[in-house]
Design a protein around this motif. Structure first.
Motif, short mmCIF file in Angstrom:
data_model
loop_
_atom_site.label_atom_id
_atom_site.label_comp_id
_atom_site.label_asym_id
_atom_site.label_seq_id
_atom_site.Cartn_x
_atom_site.Cartn_y
_atom_site.Cartn_z
N PRO A 167 -49.10 29.92 60.11
CA PRO A 167 -49.90 30.16 61.31
C PRO A 167 -51.40 30.04 61.02
CG PRO A 167 -48.17 31.81 61.11
CD PRO A 167 -48.18 31.03 59.82
N SER A 168 -52.06 29.28 61.88
CA SER A 168 -53.50 29.08 61.76
C SER A 168 -54.05 28.73 63.13
CB SER A 168 -53.81 27.96 60.76
OG SER A 168 -55.18 27.58 60.83
N ARG A 169 -55.14 29.42 63.52
CA ARG A 169 -55.74 29.13 64.82
C ARG A 169 -56.25 27.70 64.89
NH1 ARG A 169 -60.11 33.29 67.09
NH2 ARG A 169 -58.19 34.53 67.08
N GLY A 170 -56.81 27.21 63.78
CA GLY A 170 -57.32 25.84 63.76
C GLY A 170 -56.21 24.81 63.96
N LEU A 171 -55.07 25.00 63.26
CA LEU A 171 -53.95 24.08 63.42
C LEU A 171 -53.41 24.11 64.85
CD1 LEU A 171 -51.87 24.62 60.14
CD2 LEU A 171 -53.19 22.60 60.78
N ARG A 172 -53.27 25.33 65.39
CA ARG A 172 -52.74 25.46 66.74
C ARG A 172 -53.67 24.80 67.76
NH1 ARG A 172 -52.20 30.33 66.50
NH2 ARG A 172 -54.04 31.09 67.61
N THR A 173 -54.98 25.04 67.62
CA THR A 173 -55.94 24.45 68.55
C THR A 173 -55.94 22.93 68.47
OG1 THR A 173 -57.35 26.42 68.38
CG2 THR A 173 -58.36 24.40 69.24
N ALA A 174 -55.97 22.40 67.24
CA ALA A 174 -55.97 20.95 67.06
C ALA A 174 -54.70 20.33 67.62
CB ALA A 174 -56.14 20.60 65.59
N GLY A 175 -53.56 20.97 67.38
CA GLY A 175 -52.30 20.45 67.88
C GLY A 175 -52.24 20.43 69.40
N ILE A 176 -52.72 21.52 70.03
CA ILE A 176 -52.71 21.58 71.50
C ILE A 176 -53.64 20.55 72.09
CG2 ILE A 176 -53.34 23.03 73.47
CD1 ILE A 176 -52.35 25.45 71.86
N VAL A 177 -54.83 20.39 71.49
CA VAL A 177 -55.80 19.41 72.00
C VAL A 177 -55.23 17.99 71.92
CG1 VAL A 177 -58.04 18.34 71.56
CG2 VAL A 177 -57.83 20.83 71.57
N LEU A 178 -54.61 17.64 70.79
CA LEU A 178 -54.05 16.30 70.63
C LEU A 178 -52.89 16.06 71.59
CD1 LEU A 178 -54.16 15.95 66.74
CD2 LEU A 178 -55.47 14.62 68.39
N CYS A 179 -52.03 17.06 71.78
CA CYS A 179 -50.92 16.90 72.72
C CYS A 179 -51.44 16.77 74.15
CB CYS A 179 -49.96 18.09 72.61
SG CYS A 179 -49.01 18.12 71.07
N ALA A 180 -52.48 17.56 74.49
CA ALA A 180 -53.07 17.45 75.82
C ALA A 180 -53.71 16.08 76.02
CB ALA A 180 -54.11 18.55 76.01
N TRP A 181 -54.39 15.58 74.98
CA TRP A 181 -54.98 14.24 75.06
C TRP A 181 -53.90 13.20 75.30
CZ3 TRP A 181 -56.86 11.15 70.23
CH2 TRP A 181 -57.37 9.91 70.64
#
Length: 237
Positions: A167-181
């Motif tokens: 678990p990492s906030r950075g990984l989660r944020t980057a993953g969500i942003v890329l999926c949203a993109w």
């Protein structure tokens, strides 16, 4: 000679005998020639890479041999099919298995070496390989105008998968942003394809970039506002 070496050598000899027997039978009935089995040399090289990590489980470092081994096995298998039948144009249909083989190599290496970060290239290459295989079978290469989003989507999903284990906030944020993109890109591509029959393509591409930025900015604004509103308020004493 220890027991493991004896088992391996016996298996190789039995397999070689069965192959020669099969080739003799095929030669008698179908005009098959033994020399057409030369791709088995490539297959044997692939197994030379793959067998050590399979047989010696206590040495994780050997798992890296899956990365070159599985693509070589894929190459040998395609060559064998092309040589036996013979249908050398099979490469026009099955070359994506080279990409899929590399993806499987990274996947098995990640599982064997316990290195979760190797899942990133495994997922990216696997998704591209499957899409390439679909295009070679159907001939629908134009689907890339819609399915280019597989690139950011595969990276985003890989990061979110890693986040479940580390678990990492950075990984989660980057993953969500890329999926949203990827989601916005897919919707935008669908709209462009639908409107292309109604409006000049020059007009569409002129407005395509600004609309993309507006959609992404609006999504980030909504997400940021939601995070701010859900954060606990500090009460001054």
């Amino acid at each position: 000679m220890n027991k493991r070496t004896s088992v391996i050598l016996s298996s190789v000899l039995i397999l070689a005998g069965l192959l020669l027997l099969a080739s003799n039978v095929a030669g008698a009935f179908f005009g098959f020639r033994v020399w057409q089995l030369w791709p088995l040399i490539v297959v044997a090289v692939g197994w030379a890479f793959v067998l050590p990590p399979l047989l010696v489980r206590d040495k994780r470092g050997l798992g890296g041999l899956f990365i070159p081994g599985l693509p070589v096995l894929a190459t040998g298998t395609i060559l064998l099919l092309a040589s036996i039948f013979p249908r050398w144009n099979v490469w026009a249909w099955l070359w994506p298995w080279e990409v899929i083989g590399v993806a499987l190599g990274f996947l098995f290496a990640a599982l064997s070496m316990k290195v979760i970060w190797l899942l990133i290239p495994a997922i990216i290459l696997g998704a591209n390989g499957v899409l390439f295989q679909f295009c070679t079978i159907t001939g629908w290469w134009e689907v890339w105008s819609l399915l280019w989003v597989i690139e950011p989507l595969s990276v985003g999903l890989a990061l979110l998968l890693i986040n479940t284990q580390r678990p990492s906030r950075g990984l989660r944020t980057a993953g969500i942003v890329l999926c949203a993109w990827a989601a916005f890109g897919f919707l935008e591509s669908v709209v462009v394809v639908l409107l292309s029959s109604l409006m000049p393509m020059g007009w569409l591409w002129r407005w395509n970039g600004p609309l993309t930025l507006i959609l992404i900015g609006a999504a980030l604004l909504i997400w940021g506002t939601k995070r701010t509103s859900s954060a606990p308020e500090l009460v001054a004493e």
